[in-house]
Design a protein around this motif. Structure first.
Motif, PDB file in Angstrom:
ATOM      1  N   PRO A   1     -75.728 -85.457 -22.543  1.00 55.05           N
ATOM      2  CA  PRO A   1     -75.491 -84.012 -22.695  1.00 55.05           C
ATOM      3  C   PRO A   1     -75.533 -83.297 -21.358  1.00 55.05           C
ATOM      4  O   PRO A   1     -76.307 -83.643 -20.477  1.00 55.05           O
ATOM      5  CB  PRO A   1     -76.625 -83.559 -23.615  1.00 55.05           C
ATOM      6  CG  PRO A   1     -77.709 -84.565 -23.391  1.00 55.05           C
ATOM      7  CD  PRO A   1     -77.007 -85.876 -23.131  1.00 55.05           C
TER       8      PRO A   1
ATOM      9  N   SER B   1     -72.384 -90.679 -23.618  1.00 53.81           N
ATOM     10  CA  SER B   1     -72.064 -89.263 -23.492  1.00 53.81           C
ATOM     11  C   SER B   1     -73.325 -88.443 -23.274  1.00 53.81           C
ATOM     12  O   SER B   1     -73.809 -87.788 -24.190  1.00 53.81           O
ATOM     13  CB  SER B   1     -71.333 -88.773 -24.750  1.00 53.81           C
ATOM     14  OG  SER B   1     -70.166 -89.518 -24.986  1.00 53.81           O
TER      15      SER B   1
ATOM     16  N   CYS C   1     -68.153 -76.301 -28.401  1.00 54.13           N
ATOM     17  CA  CYS C   1     -67.968 -77.479 -29.229  1.00 54.13           C
ATOM     18  C   CYS C   1     -66.494 -77.722 -29.547  1.00 54.13           C
ATOM     19  O   CYS C   1     -66.155 -78.707 -30.191  1.00 54.13           O
ATOM     20  CB  CYS C   1     -68.768 -77.335 -30.526  1.00 54.13           C
ATOM     21  SG  CYS C   1     -68.957 -78.879 -31.450  1.00 54.13           S
TER      22      CYS C   1
ATOM     23  N   ASN D   1     -68.245 -83.783 -27.567  1.00 53.22           N
ATOM     24  CA  ASN D   1     -69.560 -84.419 -27.631  1.00 53.22           C
ATOM     25  C   ASN D   1     -70.582 -83.397 -28.123  1.00 53.22           C
ATOM     26  O   ASN D   1     -71.425 -82.922 -27.385  1.00 53.22           O
ATOM     27  CB  ASN D   1     -69.964 -84.955 -26.256  1.00 53.22           C
ATOM     28  CG  ASN D   1     -71.304 -85.660 -26.316  1.00 53.22           C
ATOM     29  OD1 ASN D   1     -71.599 -86.341 -27.291  1.00 53.22           O
ATOM     30  ND2 ASN D   1     -72.127 -85.489 -25.289  1.00 53.22           N
ATOM     31  N   CYS D   2     -70.472 -83.055 -29.394  1.00 54.15           N
ATOM     32  CA  CYS D   2     -71.396 -82.128 -30.016  1.00 54.15           C
ATOM     33  C   CYS D   2     -71.399 -82.430 -31.503  1.00 54.15           C
ATOM     34  O   CYS D   2     -70.476 -83.080 -32.020  1.00 54.15           O
ATOM     35  CB  CYS D   2     -70.990 -80.676 -29.759  1.00 54.15           C
ATOM     36  SG  CYS D   2     -69.267 -80.333 -30.200  1.00 54.15           S
TER      37      CYS D   2
ATOM     38  N   ASN E   1     -72.734 -84.596 -32.996  1.00 58.89           N
ATOM     39  CA  ASN E   1     -72.663 -86.056 -33.191  1.00 58.89           C
ATOM     40  C   ASN E   1     -71.257 -86.521 -33.596  1.00 58.89           C
ATOM     41  O   ASN E   1     -71.106 -87.546 -34.255  1.00 58.89           O
ATOM     42  CB  ASN E   1     -73.670 -86.521 -34.255  1.00 58.89           C
ATOM     43  CG  ASN E   1     -75.099 -86.321 -33.827  1.00 58.89           C
ATOM     44  OD1 ASN E   1     -75.434 -86.479 -32.654  1.00 58.89           O
ATOM     45  ND2 ASN E   1     -75.951 -85.953 -34.761  1.00 58.89           N
TER      46      ASN E   1
ATOM     47  N   HIS F   1     -70.724 -92.918 -28.164  1.00 60.22           N
ATOM     48  CA  HIS F   1     -71.608 -91.755 -28.121  1.00 60.22           C
ATOM     49  C   HIS F   1     -72.825 -91.987 -27.238  1.00 60.22           C
ATOM     50  O   HIS F   1     -73.408 -91.028 -26.714  1.00 60.22           O
ATOM     51  CB  HIS F   1     -72.057 -91.389 -29.542  1.00 60.22           C
ATOM     52  CG  HIS F   1     -72.996 -92.373 -30.169  1.00 60.22           C
ATOM     53  ND1 HIS F   1     -72.569 -93.568 -30.721  1.00 60.22           N
ATOM     54  CD2 HIS F   1     -74.344 -92.352 -30.318  1.00 60.22           C
ATOM     55  CE1 HIS F   1     -73.615 -94.227 -31.195  1.00 60.22           C
ATOM     56  NE2 HIS F   1     -74.691 -93.531 -30.962  1.00 60.22           N
TER      57      HIS F   1
ATOM     58  N   GLN G   1     -70.719 -82.010 -23.691  1.00 63.43           N
ATOM     59  CA  GLN G   1     -70.332 -83.072 -22.776  1.00 63.43           C
ATOM     60  C   GLN G   1     -69.141 -82.610 -21.966  1.00 63.43           C
ATOM     61  O   GLN G   1     -68.152 -82.126 -22.519  1.00 63.43           O
ATOM     62  CB  GLN G   1     -69.958 -84.328 -23.567  1.00 63.43           C
ATOM     63  CG  GLN G   1     -69.247 -85.402 -22.754  1.00 63.43           C
ATOM     64  CD  GLN G   1     -70.162 -86.015 -21.719  1.00 63.43           C
ATOM     65  OE1 GLN G   1     -71.363 -85.907 -21.817  1.00 63.43           O
ATOM     66  NE2 GLN G   1     -69.583 -86.661 -20.743  1.00 63.43           N
TER      67      GLN G   1
ATOM     68  N   THR H   1     -61.840 -90.628 -27.080  1.00 60.74           N
ATOM     69  CA  THR H   1     -63.273 -90.572 -27.293  1.00 60.74           C
ATOM     70  C   THR H   1     -63.916 -91.747 -26.580  1.00 60.74           C
ATOM     71  O   THR H   1     -63.223 -92.663 -26.127  1.00 60.74           O
ATOM     72  CB  THR H   1     -63.620 -90.596 -28.805  1.00 60.74           C
ATOM     73  OG1 THR H   1     -65.027 -90.359 -28.968  1.00 60.74           O
ATOM     74  CG2 THR H   1     -63.272 -91.937 -29.432  1.00 60.74           C
TER      75      THR H   1
ATOM     76  N   ARG I   1     -68.851 -87.874 -31.885  1.00 59.24           N
ATOM     77  CA  ARG I   1     -68.426 -89.165 -31.330  1.00 59.24           C
ATOM     78  C   ARG I   1     -69.096 -90.342 -32.031  1.00 59.24           C
ATOM     79  O   ARG I   1     -68.585 -91.459 -31.977  1.00 59.24           O
ATOM     80  CB  ARG I   1     -68.689 -89.207 -29.821  1.00 59.24           C
ATOM     81  CG  ARG I   1     -67.787 -88.256 -29.058  1.00 59.24           C
ATOM     82  CD  ARG I   1     -67.972 -88.331 -27.556  1.00 59.24           C
ATOM     83  NE  ARG I   1     -67.106 -87.364 -26.902  1.00 59.24           N
ATOM     84  CZ  ARG I   1     -67.109 -87.109 -25.604  1.00 59.24           C
ATOM     85  NH1 ARG I   1     -67.945 -87.778 -24.813  1.00 59.24           N
ATOM     86  NH2 ARG I   1     -66.289 -86.209 -25.085  1.00 59.24           N
ATOM     87  N   GLU I   2     -70.216 -90.072 -32.672  1.00 56.63           N
ATOM     88  CA  GLU I   2     -70.856 -91.101 -33.487  1.00 56.63           C
ATOM     89  C   GLU I   2     -70.316 -91.063 -34.915  1.00 56.63           C
ATOM     90  O   GLU I   2     -70.032 -92.104 -35.518  1.00 56.63           O
ATOM     91  CB  GLU I   2     -72.370 -90.916 -33.494  1.00 56.63           C
ATOM     92  CG  GLU I   2     -73.107 -91.979 -34.295  1.00 56.63           C
ATOM     93  CD  GLU I   2     -74.611 -91.828 -34.223  1.00 56.63           C
ATOM     94  OE1 GLU I   2     -75.316 -92.746 -34.668  1.00 56.63           O
ATOM     95  OE2 GLU I   2     -75.096 -90.784 -33.724  1.00 56.63           O
TER      96      GLU I   2
END
Length: 252
Positions: A206, A204, A30, A64-65, A67, A201, A217, A198, A69-70
């Motif tokens: 998994p 991206s 991560c 990308n872990c 969340n 999300h 990601q 970035t 990116r969100e």
């Protein structure tokens, strides 16, 4: 009895070791990865950018872990720290997206995400971005299917405190003529600069980690920040920029 207790203790120790090792693997997976080599040269001056749940992501790709990116699209402004700032000087902070609406078609490049002037050197050193906010902070919200975006931070030492935006610049943060702004106020070259990358999300998917321990990601490969797929090209030149503007208005 003694051997039974030893076997139980050994089994418990082995199980705990496996759990700890998997947790360590997930944490390492991560961790943020550096931006591609072609983009690393932009970062200089030891400028630090830290968000609520992310440590310094200067010159890194948002992982990308968890969340992230969100979440980053809703977090408050980051802590931007410039340890090399002079306590007797005043500074200007700029945050822009040069990849709007996409890196392959940057028709609205240098989308203005944050612009703060008259920041004291003391505050710049500690990361307290207090001054005259000419453009309020707008979180990074790359539209879907536009690939990775660079979010760039630049710090300028000011020779004047009379910094302002023109009426046409305040109308929209998109397609900002940053170079003209620099010339207008004799800003020269920024003292420090950095960026992070970035993407949306939803773009991206998994990638299963080795050994089945969580998912990550894959970072941009081959020195490219472009997605493996090509963003759909709309007809006309203004439409992609309009889509970017509409997306920001909707997400805001």
């Amino acid at each position: 009895m003694d051997w039974t207790m030893r076997l139980v203790a050994a089994a418990l120790f082995l199980g705990l070791t496996v759990v700890v090792t998997r947790a360590q693997v997930r944490m390492s997976q991560c961790a943020s990865t550096p931006v591609p080599n072609e983009d690393a040269g932009f970062c200089r001056g030891n400028l630090e950018v830290s968000y609520t749940e992310l440590q310094n992501i200067s010159c890194k790709v948002v992982p990308n872990c968890n969340n992230y990116r969100e979440k980053i699209t809703t977090w408050p402004p980051p802590l931007v720290k410039y340890p090399g700032a002079s306590e007797t000087a005043t500074y200007l902070l700029v945050m822009v997206d040069p990849d709007a609406p996409s890196r392959s078609t940057p028709l609205a490049r240098f989308w203005r995400h944050w612009l703060v002037t008259n920041i004291t050197g003391t505050n710049m050193k500690t990361g307290r971005i207090q001054g005259q906010e000419l453009s309020p902070y707008q979180p990074p919200t790359p539209p879907p299917r536009t690939g990775f975006h660079r979010y760039q931070f630049l710090v300028y030492r000011l020779s004047t405190q009379n910094i302002s935006l023109l009426p046409e610049e305040t109308g929209s943060p998109g397609a900002w003529q940053l170079d003209q702004f620099q010339v207008r106020f004799n800003l020269g070259i920024s003292e420090a600069a950095t960026q992070f990358m970035t993407q949306n999300h939803m773009d991206s998917p998994p990638v299963r980690a080795p050994g089945g321990g969580g998912s990550v990601q894959a970072p941009p490969t081959g020195g490219s920040s472009e997605p493996k797929y090509k963003p759909k090209q709309a007809s006309g030149l203004a439409l992609p920029a309009c889509i970017h503007i509409a997306y920001h208005l909707w997400s805001g």
